[in-house]
Design a protein around this motif. Structure first.
Motif, mmCIF file in Angstrom:
data_model
loop_
_atom_site.group_PDB
_atom_site.id
_atom_site.type_symbol
_atom_site.label_atom_id
_atom_site.label_comp_id
_atom_site.label_asym_id
_atom_site.label_seq_id
_atom_site.Cartn_x
_atom_site.Cartn_y
_atom_site.Cartn_z
ATOM 1 N N GLN A 24 -24.734 -5.063 2.374
ATOM 2 C CA GLN A 24 -26.164 -4.791 2.506
ATOM 3 C C GLN A 24 -27.005 -5.943 1.975
ATOM 4 N N ASN A 25 -26.484 -6.657 0.962
ATOM 5 C CA ASN A 25 -27.205 -7.791 0.384
ATOM 6 C C ASN A 25 -26.867 -9.105 1.088
ATOM 7 N N ASN A 26 -26.057 -9.010 2.157
ATOM 8 C CA ASN A 26 -25.656 -10.188 2.930
ATOM 9 C C ASN A 26 -24.961 -11.238 2.053
ATOM 10 N N GLU A 27 -24.161 -10.752 1.094
ATOM 11 C CA GLU A 27 -23.404 -11.652 0.221
ATOM 12 C C GLU A 27 -22.008 -11.849 0.812
ATOM 13 N N GLN A 28 -21.909 -12.819 1.721
ATOM 14 C CA GLN A 28 -20.671 -13.005 2.466
ATOM 15 C C GLN A 28 -19.505 -13.355 1.551
ATOM 16 N N GLY A 29 -19.749 -14.244 0.607
ATOM 17 C CA GLY A 29 -18.670 -14.659 -0.287
ATOM 18 C C GLY A 29 -18.124 -13.508 -1.112
ATOM 19 N N GLN A 30 -19.028 -12.670 -1.649
ATOM 20 C CA GLN A 30 -18.608 -11.522 -2.449
ATOM 21 C C GLN A 30 -17.838 -10.515 -1.597
ATOM 22 N N ALA A 31 -18.323 -10.269 -0.376
ATOM 23 C CA ALA A 31 -17.629 -9.341 0.514
ATOM 24 C C ALA A 31 -16.237 -9.851 0.858
ATOM 25 N N ALA A 32 -16.124 -11.156 1.099
ATOM 26 C CA ALA A 32 -14.824 -11.749 1.421
ATOM 27 C C ALA A 32 -13.866 -11.636 0.243
ATOM 28 N N GLN A 33 -14.364 -11.870 -0.962
ATOM 29 C CA GLN A 33 -13.523 -11.745 -2.157
ATOM 30 C C GLN A 33 -13.039 -10.301 -2.335
ATOM 31 N N LEU A 34 -13.902 -9.345 -2.063
ATOM 32 C CA LEU A 34 -13.518 -7.941 -2.175
ATOM 33 C C LEU A 34 -12.452 -7.575 -1.147
ATOM 34 N N ALA A 35 -12.590 -8.091 0.076
ATOM 35 C CA ALA A 35 -11.589 -7.818 1.105
ATOM 36 C C ALA A 35 -10.238 -8.416 0.707
ATOM 37 N N LEU A 36 -10.272 -9.615 0.144
ATOM 38 C CA LEU A 36 -9.038 -10.252 -0.303
ATOM 39 C C LEU A 36 -8.412 -9.455 -1.446
ATOM 40 N N LYS A 37 -9.254 -8.965 -2.348
ATOM 41 C CA LYS A 37 -8.763 -8.143 -3.460
ATOM 42 C C LYS A 37 -8.091 -6.886 -2.935
ATOM 43 N N ARG A 38 -8.680 -6.275 -1.924
ATOM 44 C CA ARG A 38 -8.094 -5.067 -1.347
ATOM 45 C C ARG A 38 -6.733 -5.353 -0.740
ATOM 46 N N LEU A 39 -6.616 -6.439 0.003
ATOM 47 C CA LEU A 39 -5.334 -6.813 0.612
ATOM 48 C C LEU A 39 -4.270 -7.061 -0.455
ATOM 49 N N GLU A 40 -4.658 -7.760 -1.517
ATOM 50 C CA GLU A 40 -3.703 -8.064 -2.590
ATOM 51 C C GLU A 40 -3.274 -6.783 -3.305
ATOM 52 N N LYS A 41 -4.222 -5.893 -3.534
ATOM 53 C CA LYS A 41 -3.918 -4.640 -4.220
ATOM 54 C C LYS A 41 -2.923 -3.812 -3.427
#
Length: 404
Positions: A24-41
């Motif tokens: 919602q805040n258009n924070e692409q880098g943060q969203a990408a880091q969260l997606a990577l965290k999910r995959l790693e988890k």
């Protein structure tokens, strides 16, 4: 720490809230880091399966079958006419070492009396149990199931060696009817367990040598309904390809992961690919391709094991493969670049045909760079090609006409 469905729900809830805020805040880098965290988890979560039952019931054969390994071959659990398992033995799954299948000693053997069995095998660590019998279920099987119920864990009864029962009856009875025999066996098993105090026992008729026959897929469908989602997905992607429906489910599960790989690709360094105008995160594409090839049974090692189990030569199986990514000893970035270059026209056209830079993540349109969107289309292209190869190989292994 033990992983369970509750922890999965908490993780997904927290993750979803954080991701929604970033999107919602258009924070692409943060969203990408969260997606990577999910995959790693999700890639690090364990799944522990226990196979138990009386000695000589075919436990070890089932352990090997679930791992896609033929008895008496390298890495297989030892099998024999007498009890060959004297201590709980853990076997990592070749496809996913986080999945551990334990071959437990037979209940009621000299080494493992029923009253101390559960403590000796440390059964609290297992996520679910498969209780195996090759003839009739006994009091120890029912006692074990009742103790498992007290711990609020799942268990499933498997009547094994069904192929032997069918073959013996076919040889003895000129009027043999397989459907009637299977019903008789199931009814007898239900009666045995009901008489021992089990209410509505779930019983599956299975052949460890021929998982594609009889009721193993019914067992899978039950597990699919009852396991937490991450365990269900892990197990599905590690199962041997026992039916076209399983391959279809694997494709759908892998496809559901593509948006996370595409979103996480924004973290990585972009690499220009000849024929595609946008630079892509090839390392993330490589990671996804490795998962697809392994899950769909298209590694060279998996094909060799399938050849051993099916009796179809490795050369015949490999002749069904079209994708350059399948049947390789090792996937590399160089090979990914080659495949993407060869498919550049298709991938670019698919991206442009969408006419948008918006990919729906959790129902929220998120403005992505065209490079990330093209990565998304490239991942779909790779998955579709590999799924077709998996279907063709499966049909050849069964010595049937290829239908795709």
């Amino acid at each position: 720490m033990e992983q369970d469905g509750t922890e999965e729900i908490i993780f997904d809830k927290e993750f979803t809230e954080e991701l929604q805020t970033a999107l919602q805040n258009n924070e692409q880098g943060q969203a990408a880091q969260l997606a990577l965290k999910r995959l790693e988890k999700l890639s690090s979560l364990p799944l522990n399966i226990a196979i138990t039952g009386v000695s000589g019931s075919g436990k070890s054969t089932l352990v090997n079958a679930l791992r896609g390994i033929k008895n008496k071959t390298e890495g297989a659990a030892p099998t024999g006419a007498v009890e060959t398992t004297t201590e709980p033995t853990e076997y990592p799954h070749p496809q996913n070492p986080n999945i551990r299948i334990s071959d437990l000693p037979g209940v009621g053997t000299t080494q493992f009396k029923a009253d101390v069995y559960l403590q000796r095998v440390g059964f609290e660590k297992y996520d679910f149990f498969i209780i195996v019998s090759s003839d009739r279920f006994r009091e120890n099987d029912a006692k074990l199931a009742q103790e498992i119920m007290k711990m609020n864990k799942k268990f499933y009864f498997v009547r094994s060696k069904i192929d032997h029962s069918v073959q013996d009856e076919r040889e003895d009875d000129p009027n043999f009817n397989e459907e009637a025999l299977l019903k008789t066996i199931r009814d007898n098993c239900i009666k045995e367990l009901t008489d021992l105090g089990m209410e509505s026992p779930k019983i599956f008729l299975v052949s460890g040598h021929k998982l594609h026959l009889y009721e193993f897929e019914a067992l899978w469908k039950t597990l699919e309904k009852e396991l937490p989602q991450h365990q269900r997905d892990m197990l599905l992607l590690a199962l041997p390809n026992i039916s076209l429906n399983i391959i279809k489910q694997k494709k759908e599960t892998l496809g559901s992961q593509i948006k996370w790989f595409a979103l996480a690709s924004a973290v990585g360094a972009a690499v220009p690919v000849p024929g595609i105008s946008e630079a892509l995160d090839v390392s993330m594409i490589l990671r996804f391709a490795i998962e697809c090839v392994g899950s769909l049974g298209l590694t060279l090692e998996s094909l060799q094991k399938l050849s051993e189990v099916s009796g179809v030569s490795l050369e015949e199986l490999m002749a069904e493969i079209k994708s350059p990514l399948a049947s390789q000893e090792k996937l590399t970035i160089g090979l990914i670049l080659k495949v993407l270059s060869m498919s550049a026209t298709h991938v670019t056209a698919a991206a442009l045909e969408e006419g948008t830079r918006f990919i729906p993540f959790l129902g929220i349109p998120f403005a992505m760079g065209l490079s990330t969107f093209t990565t998304y289309k490239a991942l779909n292209y790779i998955l579709n090609a590999l799924a077709v190869d998996a279907q063709r190989v499966f049909m050849k292994a069964l010595r049937l006409d290829t239908v795709v």
